[in-house]
Design a protein around this motif. Structure first.
Motif, PDB file in Angstrom:
ATOM      1  N   GLU A  97      27.125  70.106  64.295  1.00 14.20           N
ATOM      2  CA  GLU A  97      25.986  70.831  63.721  1.00 14.20           C
ATOM      3  C   GLU A  97      25.862  72.244  64.281  1.00 14.20           C
ATOM      4  O   GLU A  97      25.785  72.422  65.493  1.00 14.20           O
ATOM      5  CB  GLU A  97      24.678  70.075  63.996  1.00 14.20           C
TER       6      GLU A  97
ATOM      7  N   LYS B 280      23.362  74.112  64.499  1.00  9.73           N
ATOM      8  CA  LYS B 280      22.119  74.373  65.243  1.00  9.73           C
ATOM      9  C   LYS B 280      22.310  74.222  66.750  1.00  9.73           C
ATOM     10  O   LYS B 280      21.547  74.774  67.536  1.00  9.73           O
ATOM     11  CB  LYS B 280      20.983  73.480  64.745  1.00  9.73           C
ATOM     12  N   TYR B 281      23.331  73.477  67.180  1.00  7.30           N
ATOM     13  CA  TYR B 281      23.587  73.311  68.612  1.00  7.30           C
ATOM     14  C   TYR B 281      24.440  74.443  69.175  1.00  7.30           C
ATOM     15  O   TYR B 281      24.626  74.530  70.375  1.00  7.30           O
ATOM     16  CB  TYR B 281      24.230  71.953  68.894  1.00  7.30           C
ATOM     17  N   LYS B 282      24.981  75.281  68.301  1.00  9.88           N
ATOM     18  CA  LYS B 282      25.721  76.491  68.691  1.00  9.88           C
ATOM     19  C   LYS B 282      26.839  76.219  69.694  1.00  9.88           C
ATOM     20  O   LYS B 282      27.050  76.974  70.629  1.00  9.88           O
ATOM     21  CB  LYS B 282      24.771  77.553  69.245  1.00  9.88           C
TER      22      LYS B 282
ATOM     23  N   LYS C 275      26.984  84.995  62.107  1.00  6.38           N
ATOM     24  CA  LYS C 275      26.406  85.320  63.412  1.00  6.38           C
ATOM     25  C   LYS C 275      27.419  86.164  64.190  1.00  6.38           C
ATOM     26  O   LYS C 275      28.602  86.167  63.887  1.00  6.38           O
ATOM     27  CB  LYS C 275      26.114  84.029  64.167  1.00  6.38           C
TER      28      LYS C 275
ATOM     29  N   GLU D 176      29.189  79.058  64.612  1.00  8.41           N
ATOM     30  CA  GLU D 176      28.881  78.442  63.320  1.00  8.41           C
ATOM     31  C   GLU D 176      30.121  77.685  62.868  1.00  8.41           C
ATOM     32  O   GLU D 176      31.159  77.795  63.492  1.00  8.41           O
ATOM     33  CB  GLU D 176      28.600  79.498  62.249  1.00  8.41           C
TER      34      GLU D 176
END
Length: 186
Positions: free
Chosen positions: A72, A74-76, A109, A145
């Protein structure tokens, strides 16, 4: 007594041309190579994907929470890619990669990007297409990402299509001492 429910993490060096799944859900009669030809461990599944035409580190686990933490965005979790690109990439183009690149699905990003000497890697089968009139170079790109074909799309957006792409690391896990088509437990 061993604990069969302990999280397993498998580090697999996915060869070029292998699907990041255990079965080929492609066209009828299709026989593309899959993970099942390399890994025979029940209950482990890929944490994320690696395109068929990319090589390198693929993590597999039997732990669903760990699987989503790895996959995921979101956990980068940083992912390091070694990319052989067409042409010599200029400082201005490297800076665009570092700041973020505008793609059809929005801005990427910021990434870490640096030119590197050609890494000592296994030969790719089949080899990349070499064109004598067009030089190439290697870059190391660290992204947090995991968009579809993101690294390839980023290098193409700055005018340097990717010729060969190897994912070297995910978080602290790396390909060190793992030959193509082989795996080890973390």
């Amino acid at each position: 007594m061993s604990n069969h429910n302990a999280p397993q993490i498998i580090l697999f060096n996915k060869p070029f041309g292998v699907l990041s799944q255990f079965t080929d859900k492609g066209t009828e009669g299709s026989s593309r190579p899959t993970l099942s030809q390399y890994i025979n461990i029940p209950g482990v599944y890929p944490a994320g994907r690696l395109d068929m035409d990319s090589e390198g580190l693929l993590l597999l686990t039997n732990d669903g929470r760990l699987q989503s933490h790895i996959a995921e965005p979101k956990y980068k979790m940083p992912k390091i890619y070694l990319a052989q690109v067409e042409g010599h990439i200029a400082d201005a183009e490297m800076n665009i990669l570092r700041r973020g690149v505008m793609l059809k699905d929005g801005m990427t990003k910021a990434a870490k990007a640096e030119r590197i000497d050609p890494p000592i890697l296994w030969p790719r089968n089949p080899p990349i297409r070499v064109r004598q009139s067009i030089p190439d170079c290697w870059i190391k790109l660290t992204i947090t990402e995991g968009r579809n074909r993101q690294v390839r799309r980023m290098t193409a957006a700055v005018g340097h299509p990717t010729l060969r792409l190897v994912r070297w690391a995910i978080g602290d896990w790396t390909l060190d001492n793992i030959e193509p088509g082989t795996w080890k437990q973390a």
